[in-house]
Design a protein around this motif. Structure first.
Motif, PDB file in Angstrom:
ATOM      1  N   GLN A 160      43.967  33.322  34.628  1.00 15.68           N
ATOM      2  CA  GLN A 160      43.710  34.704  34.246  1.00 15.68           C
ATOM      3  C   GLN A 160      44.598  35.682  35.007  1.00 15.68           C
ATOM      4  O   GLN A 160      44.986  36.731  34.481  1.00 15.68           O
ATOM      5  N   MET A 161      44.944  35.332  36.247  1.00 10.01           N
ATOM      6  CA  MET A 161      45.693  36.241  37.104  1.00 10.01           C
ATOM      7  C   MET A 161      47.209  36.040  37.053  1.00 10.01           C
ATOM      8  O   MET A 161      47.950  36.774  37.705  1.00 10.01           O
ATOM      9  N   PHE A 218      46.639  39.721  30.587  1.00  5.31           N
ATOM     10  CA  PHE A 218      45.552  39.639  31.567  1.00  5.31           C
ATOM     11  C   PHE A 218      44.252  40.175  30.975  1.00  5.31           C
ATOM     12  O   PHE A 218      43.188  39.566  31.113  1.00  5.31           O
ATOM     13  N   GLU A 263      39.078  41.381  39.477  1.00  6.25           N
ATOM     14  CA  GLU A 263      39.608  41.478  38.115  1.00  6.25           C
ATOM     15  C   GLU A 263      39.146  42.749  37.402  1.00  6.25           C
ATOM     16  O   GLU A 263      39.852  43.310  36.562  1.00  6.25           O
TER      17      GLU A 263
END
Length: 438
Positions: A245-246, A425, A313
Motif C-alpha cells: 500500500q505504501m 496509494f 495512512e
C-alpha cells in the motif's frame, strides 16, 4: 506466518491506531537512550550533509566539468544508487549483527568514498566515489530505526524516528550556506577531506555509546512469534498488504521530494527563477530549515495524533494532496516560484515520511531491519529514478526553449507522476478500508 492483533493489523483496520508487535524488550534507561540517539544523530547529520551537498556544489561542478543536466542528475543520483544497492543485505545484517557493528563497518566505506571524491579528476571518478559514499552511509538511518524498534517503547519510537529525520534536515541546512561560506577557504576537494575526518570521528562516538545487540532468543520473555524459528524473507515482506500500500508514496512522492530537495531545487532557482548561486544557497538554507521545523513538529505531535486514531495512512491520504497543489502552483508560476514555494512543497511532502516507521511497526520486531531496509530501498530507488528522470526530461524537451523552460517542463511531468503515485496509494487505502477485519 500467523498474525495476531499485537503483531500487525489487518488490512481492514487500516484507519485504527497502529499497534506494534510485542518485542524482545531491551528497553534502555532514559539517559542511555538519549546518548544513543545523539550518537546516531551525529552520523545521520553527516550522511545528510554529504547527500545534499551536490545541490550547493552543482554550479561549481557544472562549470569545472562541463556537466549537462542529465550528467548532474546522474552524479547526484549515484549516491542514491549506492544507497539502494546495499539495502537488502543491510536489513539482514542489522537483524543478525545489530546496529553498532553494521554502521561501523559501513561508515568505513563512507570515509573511503569521501576521500575518493576529493581525489577524483573526471566525471567517472566523481560518479564512482558518489556511489561508494552512498553505500557507506546507507546504514545511518536504518541502524537507529532498527535499534529504536527494540530499545524504545512505541510512542517514543515515533518521536525518535521523526527527530532523527530532523537531524538529517539539520545536515541539509549545513550543506547550504555553511558550505557556501567554506568553499572559498577549502574548495570542494578540501570540503570532502573534512567530511571524511568528521565521519571517522562519528565512528568513535558510535563505538563508545551504542550498546551491543542481543539476539531475540537470548531472552526467555521473547514472544513466540518473535523467535528465530519464525523467519520472514524479503518476498513475504514485499507481499505484505501494508507494505504494498505504501510503495508508490515512497517511490514517487516522497522519493521525488528528496530528489528535489537534494538537487533540483538549486538549478530551478538559478535557471528558472534567476537567483545567483549565492542566492540559491540561501534559498536551499531556507528550504532545509523549513524541513527541520516540519520534522520537529511531527516528533511533537505524531504520538498524540496516533493516540487520537490518526494512523499513518490516514494522515498521508488527507495530507499529501497539499503537496500536489503546491507543486502544481510551482509549475504554473514558473519564474515567480522562488524558494518559499519549494519549502512549502517539501514540508507538505513530509506526510510521506510517516510511511517508513509505520511499515517497521506493522511487521514483527525481529525482522524490523529487513522491513525498514526494504522500504528504504523503495524510497531511494525512487530518489535515484526521479533525479535522473528529471534531468533527462530537461535535456530532452529542447522544443521548449532555454534550460529554464525545459526544467519547468520536466517539473510538469514530475507533477503528473506524483498525482499518479498518490492516486494508486489512495485506491489501495480505500480497498483496505473496505475489507472486513480478520
Amino acid at each position: 506466518m500467523k498474525r495476531t492483533p499485537s503483531t500487525t493489523r489487518s488490512a481492514g483496520a487500516s484507519d485504527q491506531p497502529l499497534g506494534p508487535a510485542p518485542v524482545n524488550t531491551e528497553r534502555l534507561p532514559a539517559r542511555t537512550a538519549v546518548a544513543v540517539f545523539l550518537a546516531f544523530a551525529l552520523a545521520y547529520f553527516l550522511s545528510a550533509l554529504v547527500r545534499a551537498v551536490t545541490a550547493t556544489l552543482s554550479p561549481i561542478l557544472s562549470e569545472e566539468l562541463a556537466l549537462h543536466a542529465g550528467d548532474l542528475g546522474l552524479l547526484a543520483g549515484g549516491y542514491f544508487l549506492g544507497f539502494a544497492l546495499t539495502q537488502l543485505p543491510l536489513g539482514t545484517w542489522l537483524d543478525r549483527f545489530g546496529p553498532r557493528r553494521v554502521i561501523l563497518a559501513f561508515l568505513t566505506v563512507a570515509v573511503a568514498g569521501c576521500a575518493a571524491f576529493a581525489l577524483a579528476t573526471s566525471f567517472g571518478g566523481l560518479l564512482a566515489a558518489r556511489v561508494l559514499t552512498g553505500m557507506g552511509v546507507s546504514a545511518c538511518l536504518m541502524a537507529p530505526l532498527t535499534g529504536f524498534r527494540r530499545w524504545l517503547p512505541p510512542s517514543l519510537q515515533l518521536r525518535a524516528n521523526s527527530w532523527m529525520l530532523m537531524t538529517g534536515s539539520l545536515g541539509m541546512v549545513a550543506a547550504t550556506l555553511p558550505v557556501q561560506w567554506l568553499l572559498p577557504q577549502l574548495g570542494w576537494r578540501g570540503l570532502f577531506w573534512g567530511l571524511a575526518v568528521l565521519i571517522a570521528l562519528s565512528m568513535l562516538v558510535l563505538r563508545l555509546r551504542v550498546p551491543a545487540w542481543q539476539l531475540p532468543s537470548a531472552s526467555p520473555a521473547a514472544d513466540a512469534e518473535e523467535a528465530p524459528n519464525a523467519p520472514m524473507g524479503y518476498g513475504e515482506i514485499a507481499r505484505h498488504p501494508y507494505f504494498r500500500q505504501m510503495v508508490t508514496i515512497g517511490f514517487i512522492n516522497y522519493g521525488g521530494m528528496i530528489a528535489i530537495q537534494t538537487l533540483w531545487a538549486g538549478p530551478w532557482m538559478v535557471q528558472v527563477t534567476g537567483y545567483t548561486p549565492a542566492g540559491a544557497a540561501q534559498g536551499l538554507f531556507g528550504i532545509n530549515l523549513s524541513m527541520l521545523t516540519a520534522f520537529w513538529l511531527w516528533g511533537v505531535f505524531n504520538p498524540r495524533l496516533v493516540r487520537a486514531g490518526w494512523s499513518a495512512e490516514r494522515l498521508i491520504a488527507w495530507g499529501m494532496p497539499l503537496s500536489l497543489g503546491v507543486l502544481g502552483a510551482i509549475v504554473a508560476l514558473g519564474g515567480h516560484a522562488g524558494w518559499g514555494f519549494w519549502a512549502a512543497f517539501c514540508m507538505t511532502s513530509t506526510f510521506g515520511a510517516l510511511a517508513q516507521p509505520a511499515v517497521g511497526m506493522a511487521l514483527p520486531a525481529h525482522v524490523a531491519g529487513k522491513a525498514l531496509s526494504a522500504y528504504n530501498l523503495v524510497i531511494f530507488a525512487g530518489v535515484f529514478a526521479m533525479q535522473w528522470a528529471i534531468g533527462l526530461a530537461a535535456d530532452a524537451l529542447v522544443f521548449l526553449g532555454d534550460g529554464g523552460q525545459r526544467l519547468r517542463g520536466a517539473m510538469g511531468l514530475f507533477w503528473l507522476a506524483c498525482v499518479a503515485g498518490y492516486v494508486m496509494f489512495w485506491l489501495a487505502w480505500r480497498r483496505a478500508n473496505r475489507r472486513p477485519a480478520r
